[in-house]
Design an enzyme around this catalytic site. Structure first.
Site, short mmCIF file in Angstrom:
data_model
loop_
_atom_site.label_atom_id
_atom_site.label_comp_id
_atom_site.label_asym_id
_atom_site.label_seq_id
_atom_site.Cartn_x
_atom_site.Cartn_y
_atom_site.Cartn_z
N ASP A 165 34.19 33.54 32.09
CA ASP A 165 35.13 34.56 32.57
C ASP A 165 34.69 35.91 32.01
OD1 ASP A 165 37.32 36.10 33.31
OD2 ASP A 165 38.57 35.41 31.65
N GLN A 173 37.20 45.03 35.20
CA GLN A 173 37.26 46.48 35.36
C GLN A 173 35.85 47.05 35.45
OE1 GLN A 173 39.51 44.93 33.46
NE2 GLN A 173 41.42 45.64 34.38
N THR A 231 43.50 33.40 34.43
CA THR A 231 44.48 32.35 34.76
C THR A 231 43.77 31.07 35.18
OG1 THR A 231 45.97 34.11 35.53
CG2 THR A 231 46.55 31.86 36.10
N ARG A 266 49.56 38.12 30.38
CA ARG A 266 48.44 38.98 30.79
C ARG A 266 47.85 39.71 29.59
NH1 ARG A 266 44.30 41.63 33.25
NH2 ARG A 266 44.49 43.88 33.05
N GLU A 324 42.49 42.06 37.13
CA GLU A 324 43.81 41.52 37.48
C GLU A 324 43.80 40.68 38.76
OE1 GLU A 324 47.19 44.34 36.60
OE2 GLU A 324 45.54 45.76 36.32
#
Length: 594
Positions: free
Chosen positions: A211, A215, A50, A181, A45
């Site tokens: 990308d 996590q 993005t 998201r 996050e």
């Protein structure tokens, strides 16, 4: 007869497929070597996906109608996840938050019954319930405290636009797609071209941007896969200073980002890559700071941070906070000792066990009213107010002890002047300050442990050389081992356990000895000491048992920092032009053309 399979159609087909596959692999390898490869890294996050979306807007054709249609369900799922998480966490907050009306109670029951997974269909009744809840003051208060639980950043953005999203003909805008998201799993890639300025030869440059999931469970998949990467864009969610990880609610998100950055910087797979850090979500960070939140509660070392005047107005709390966050990462690129030896663990040794009276004084037992503060400042205008330690920060407890060791008599004089009728705690505090053991105890603590907070701050400063850091640590170890009595014994034993667990401390100590040429003669391998002159290969490193010390190979490696807002296309356009120029200059330098 075809006994060797030469004319068997099935065999011929297999050979043809094999050749085609080999050609595709060769072509892919050729393109891979030709393209400038950028790897997006960072914790979950932080905004990596993005950035990929922004590249599509800026350097490809943007989003197709098919892309926009696919995003509708994702955005509606974001709305459901947001309102469900808000409603279910209201009662779990401490203190809890209540809904403001009976209508909201009915809507909350409706949402809770649906569960965390998206509903089978998004009806107008569903949107009515979401709208009712989002207009509720209790839900808004829960949102204000969303750092206390897990909530996606785009919650407010989409809940504010519920009237648009509920329209059956809803068509997401570019901004909507940027805010949407979805957890990244595995590896995604986007290819695009950018024009090369004429002064650098003109033409175009092809980019491949990867990308990967941020996590913890995703990270082990990607680090070994990217040898040959030209540049790393490391994204940091700067606004996450007051939040914890989804996958580990005991770990602060920003501290996790610092740890991951250190791992990336020192990874043997990524040593040749340039590093650019995007300190992202500056808009959210600014909103938090201007709303009254402070980073000091989560990073006590901020209290003594001094912002460079070149970074702007030193009285601007937002500018100071973002500079502090940048410097957290700026220090890791130099191999800061605290990241390797767990220096903060030393502070958590409980180096002193304050007596109950002293504990209560340090904790700030009495509640200071405006009148009490006024009395304090009137009697001692140049003296700061007594500090109140952070519960889990032993550094702040030590700083409080240092304060009372210097100013105990002054504090006692002020507190004795307070009216005991104002609060029962005042009388208790006055009695505590009269305890004869207090002064001796704070002086002992200051004498034996008072230097630790400043030592840790010194270790955390960017640009402190390894040798100096090791010397600071050795001084700490020597001073702690010299503390007498039962407490000294306990601290010494705990300190030894901490250092044994941190293998990096022993390694870095030996590196420091190599750099200062104070290592024992028998440590260096015999064949190295035997040679009078070394080859170029020998000069690259000095080999000690178990590790290699790079002396000059990465002296010129640099790290660049940018303050970014990943959802702001104009901001990313400007920043990425700088990134493009940095990468281009690096390539020209590599070939001796600049």
């Amino acid at each position: 007869m075809g006994c060797f399979g030469g004319t068997d159609p099935e065999v011929q087909q297999q050979k043809r497929v094999s050749r085609e596959l080999e050609e595709k692999i060769k072509a892919w390898n050729k393109d891979y070597k030709k393209a400038v490869k950028i790897l997006l890294l960072g914790t979950g996050e932080s905004g990596k996906t993005t950035i990929i979306k922004q590249m599509k807007i800026l350097h490809i054709s943007g989003f197709s109608e098919s892309d926009r249609k696919d995003k509708v369900e994702e955005i509606r799922q974001n709305i459901h996840e947001s309102i469900y998480d808000l409603v279910t966490n209201m009662s779990l907050l401490k203190p809890p938050v209540n809904l403001n009306s009976d209508h909201s109670e009915i809507s909350a029951a409706y949402i809770r019954k649906l569960g965390p997974e998206e509903p089978t269909s998004y009806t107008q009744e569903y949107y009515d319930h979401v709208q009712t809840l989002w207009n509720d003051k209790g839900v808004k208060e829960c949102y204000r405290r969303s750092n206390e639980f897990q909530l996606i950043d785009s919650a407010k953005y989409f809940l504010d636009r519920i009237m648009e999203v509920r329209n059956p003909n809803y068509r997401p805008s570019d901004q909507d797609i940027l805010y949407s998201r979805k957890k990244t799993t595995g590896i995604q890639k986007i290819e695009f071209e950018m024009k090369v300025p004429r002064k650098y030869g003109g033409g175009s440059m092809e980019f491949w941007m990867f990308d990967v999931g941020g996590q913890r469970g995703e990270r082990r998949k990607w680090l070994p896969l990217f040898e040959g990467i030209n540049a790393i864009l490391f994204l940091v969610a700067s606004s996450d200073f007051d939040q914890t990880l989804r996958e580990d609610t005991s770990t602060n998100r920003l501290r996790e980002a610092v740890t991951l950055f250190s791992d990336v910087w020192h990874s043997r797979f990524l040593q040749e890559a340039g590093v650019i850090v995007f300190l992202n979500k500056q808009d959210v960070l600014q909103q938090k700071i201007e709303s009254g939140k402070s980073i000091v509660q989560y990073f006590p070392e901020y209290k003594k941070y001094e912002m460079d005047s070149r970074d702007g107005n030193i009285k601007d709390e937002y500018l100071k906070t973002r500079s502090f966050i940048r410097d957290l990462f700026h220090g890791t690129e130099f191999g800061v000792v605290k990241a390797s030896i767990g220096i903060y663990t030393v502070i958590c040794l409980q180096p002193f066990i304050p007596s109950p009276p002293l504990h209560d004084i340090l904790a700030g037992l009495y509640t200071s009213t405006t009148d009490q503060v006024s009395k304090f400042r009137k009697q001692f205008p140049k003296l700061s107010l007594p500090p109140c330690p952070v519960l889990k920060s032993w550094g702040s407890w030590l700083e409080a002890c240092n304060y009372y060791a210097r100013h105990l008599q002054s504090v006692k004089k002020v507190v004795q002047s307070f009216d005991t009728d104002d609060a029962a705690a005042i009388q208790i505090h006055q009695e505590l300050l009269n305890d004869e053991t207090i002064e001796k105890e704070v002086m002992d603590i200051k004498s034996n442990f008072g230097y630790l907070p400043d030592a840790i701050i010194q270790l955390g400063k960017s640009g402190v050389e390894l040798v100096e850091q090791i010397n600071i640590m050795r001084t700490i170890v020597n001073k702690l081992s010299a503390v007498e009595g039962e407490i000294g014994k306990r601290v010494g034993e705990k300190m030894n356990k901490v250092l044994i667990k941190n293998d990096g401390y022993d390694i870095l100590s030996r590196i420091s000895d190599v750099l200062t040429k104070t290592f024992p003669n028998d440590v260096i391998q015999h064949e190295m000491t035997k040679k009078k002159r070394k080859s170029a290969e020998d000069r690259k490193s000095s080999v000690l048992p178990g590790f290699t010390v790079q002396l000059a190979e990465n002296d010129n490696r640099q790290c660049y920092f940018h303050f970014t807002i990943a959802t702001d296309t104009g901001n990313i356009r400007t920043v990425f032009e700088d990134v493009h120029t940095m990468i281009l200059m690096s390539i020209l330098n590599e070939f001796g053309l600049q």
